[in-house]
Design a protein around this motif. Structure first.
Motif, PDB file in Angstrom:
ATOM      1  N   LYS A 129      36.252  18.297  -9.122  1.00 29.69           N
ATOM      2  CA  LYS A 129      34.884  18.160  -8.625  1.00 29.69           C
ATOM      3  C   LYS A 129      34.648  16.764  -8.054  1.00 29.69           C
ATOM      4  O   LYS A 129      34.809  15.765  -8.761  1.00 29.69           O
ATOM      5  N   ALA A 130      34.290  16.711  -6.790  1.00 32.00           N
ATOM      6  CA  ALA A 130      33.976  15.438  -6.138  1.00 32.00           C
ATOM      7  C   ALA A 130      32.514  15.100  -6.388  1.00 32.00           C
ATOM      8  O   ALA A 130      31.631  15.934  -6.180  1.00 32.00           O
ATOM      9  N   THR A 131      32.247  13.877  -6.846  1.00 26.03           N
ATOM     10  CA  THR A 131      30.890  13.417  -7.127  1.00 26.03           C
ATOM     11  C   THR A 131      30.727  12.009  -6.569  1.00 26.03           C
ATOM     12  O   THR A 131      31.673  11.422  -6.036  1.00 26.03           O
ATOM     13  N   ARG A 132      29.550  11.443  -6.728  1.00 23.74           N
ATOM     14  CA  ARG A 132      29.357  10.039  -6.371  1.00 23.74           C
ATOM     15  C   ARG A 132      30.347   9.169  -7.142  1.00 23.74           C
ATOM     16  O   ARG A 132      30.901   8.206  -6.612  1.00 23.74           O
ATOM     17  N   LYS A 133      30.567   9.514  -8.411  1.00 25.02           N
ATOM     18  CA  LYS A 133      31.435   8.687  -9.254  1.00 25.02           C
ATOM     19  C   LYS A 133      32.902   8.750  -8.833  1.00 25.02           C
ATOM     20  O   LYS A 133      33.655   7.815  -9.085  1.00 25.02           O
ATOM     21  N   THR A 134      33.340   9.842  -8.179  1.00 25.88           N
ATOM     22  CA  THR A 134      34.723   9.882  -7.692  1.00 25.88           C
ATOM     23  C   THR A 134      34.878   8.984  -6.467  1.00 25.88           C
ATOM     24  O   THR A 134      35.911   8.355  -6.269  1.00 25.88           O
ATOM     25  N   ASP A 135      33.837   8.931  -5.610  1.00 26.16           N
ATOM     26  CA  ASP A 135      33.845   7.966  -4.503  1.00 26.16           C
ATOM     27  C   ASP A 135      33.858   6.536  -5.046  1.00 26.16           C
ATOM     28  O   ASP A 135      34.539   5.653  -4.503  1.00 26.16           O
ATOM     29  N   ILE A 136      33.097   6.294  -6.111  1.00 31.28           N
ATOM     30  CA  ILE A 136      33.003   4.952  -6.691  1.00 31.28           C
ATOM     31  C   ILE A 136      34.336   4.528  -7.289  1.00 31.28           C
ATOM     32  O   ILE A 136      34.725   3.356  -7.189  1.00 31.28           O
ATOM     33  N   TYR A 137      35.067   5.461  -7.889  1.00 34.44           N
ATOM     34  CA  TYR A 137      36.407   5.133  -8.403  1.00 34.44           C
ATOM     35  C   TYR A 137      37.297   4.642  -7.266  1.00 34.44           C
ATOM     36  O   TYR A 137      37.958   3.598  -7.374  1.00 34.44           O
TER      37      TYR A 137
END
Length: 387
Positions: free
Chosen positions: A268-276
């Motif tokens: 699941k792609a989320t804001r937090k995966t972009d932030i990682y």
């Protein structure tokens, strides 16, 4: 399209990147072509069926591309169409002498369009990208830290998007393939500003744009640099929008080394995966190293930097090529480098709930908030995920 009898019918998709510079209009082109390859192996009762299916598939694909091109003409904000013949002529039919190099999606060419091909009739540096699906997102994005869409082209089922050309290319070309003429990237101010620019662009798509946009492929090669080395986020080819009542998009996409454990586990792609991914990029900018190009005992840049943090020697991670002018300059660099290194570790926390938001990230980079508190030991990845 000629067909050939045979046992095998397969579709091969190839990408061509075309790049250009002045005078008077320069651009980068990425176009997609589809070829149907049928290998003759002698008579076979299934060959006609295979060839027929291949032809039907090609016609379906061609019809969809024509339909999408028509839709693209009607989208709000999409600029004037640029004739494919102008692109072909400017690249001398994609001749090798015009080739600058080869990117992840094919060759990159240098070329010049006539002023008549420009919407303003004046010299204009542009970049052309093949991803038609990308237009539904990028044509609505308006931000100083995002590469702007300028126009489009279409030829025989081959769509292309036209972007502003970034004079200094992509960040990875300077950061990881250092040359003597790349002295600018050795200036600490340049690197700090690059991180700030990227953060501002990501904050825009995460919190300012409606609907929210997930980039999903944050990496150094997708960060473009203009003539003054200001950074802009580019390549929204696998980006996606997220509805207001939803926080994620299913399906792993991106590049190895920038994908966090939560993304790899859930898909699941989320804001937090972009932030990682952004956190990994911060560490690369400060250290000058690719995320897997670290010490032999460390598998990833986060392993190395976290180990130095645990040992109390975090600043040893700073790129030795950073130029300093004096004692005061060194003190400032140490303070800002520590800030960014700790921010990079905070963004790459294995547990997404403990990563900062882009609102917090921007405040930290602009020194409106204190440096994040990062534990000496990297936390273990907790499953199931904690909200």
């Amino acid at each position: 399209m000629a067909s050939t009898s045979g046992e095998e019918a397969s579709f091969h998709t190839s990408f061509t990147l075309v790049s250009g510079t002045p005078p008077p209009v320069s651009f980068v082109v990425r176009v997609v072509t589809t070829n149907i390859i049928m290998s003759p192996r002698g008579p076979d009762p299934t060959s006609a069926t295979a060839a027929g299916l291949a032809l039907v598939e090609y016609r379906r694909w061609k019809k969809e591309q024509d339909k999408l091109a028509k839709i693209m003409q009607d989208l709000p904000g999409v600029p004037t169409k640029i004739e494919f013949t102008d692109i072909k002529r400017a690249t001398r039919n994609f001749h090798d002498t015009m080739k600058l190099g080869k990117g992840g999606f094919g060759a990159v060419y240098r070329c010049t369009l006539p002023a008549s091909a420009s919407r303003t009739g004046e010299p204009m540096e542009v970049a052309v990208n093949k991803f038609l699906a990308e237009v539904s997102i990028i044509n609505r994005l308006r931000h100083k830290n995002i590469v702007p869409l300028l126009g489009w082209s279409y030829h025989k089922g081959v769509p292309a998007l036209v972007y502003e050309y970034m004079t200094n290319g992509s960040l990875d070309q300077h950061l990881f393939r250092r040359r003597e003429e790349d002295a600018t990237i050795s200036q600490w101010d340049t690197r700090y500003n690059i991180v700030r620019d990227i953060a501002t662009g990501l904050h825009y798509v995460h919190h300012e744009h409606e609907p929210m946009v997930l980039h999903r492929d944050f990496k150094a090669s997708n960060i473009m640099l203009d003539s003054t080395f200001r950074a802009r986020l580019g390549d929204f080819g696998i980006a996606c929008t997220v509805a207001a009542n939803k926080s994620y998009v299913t399906g792993i996409a991106g590049t190895f080394g920038y994908i966090g454990p939560d993304y790899a586990t859930t898909g699941k792609a989320t804001r937090k995966t972009d932030i990682y991914a952004f956190g990994v990029l911060i560490l690369e900018v400060v250290t000058g190293k690719k995320n897997t190009d670290v010490q032999p005992d460390d598998d990833h840049i986060t392993d190395w930097v976290w180990r130095l943090h645990r040992q109390g020697i975090l600043l040893q991670a700073v790129d030795n090529n950073i130029l300093t002018a004096g004692a005061g300059d060194i003190i400032l660099i140490d303070d800002e480098a520590r800030r960014l290194l700790l921010l990079g570790l905070a963004c790459t926390n294995p547990n997404p709930s403990n990563r900062p938001t882009m609102v917090e990230v921007v405040q930290i980079i602009k020194k409106l908030a204190s440096t994040p508190q990062v534990p000496l030991e990297r936390p273990a990845f907790v499953w199931p995920l904690q909200d």
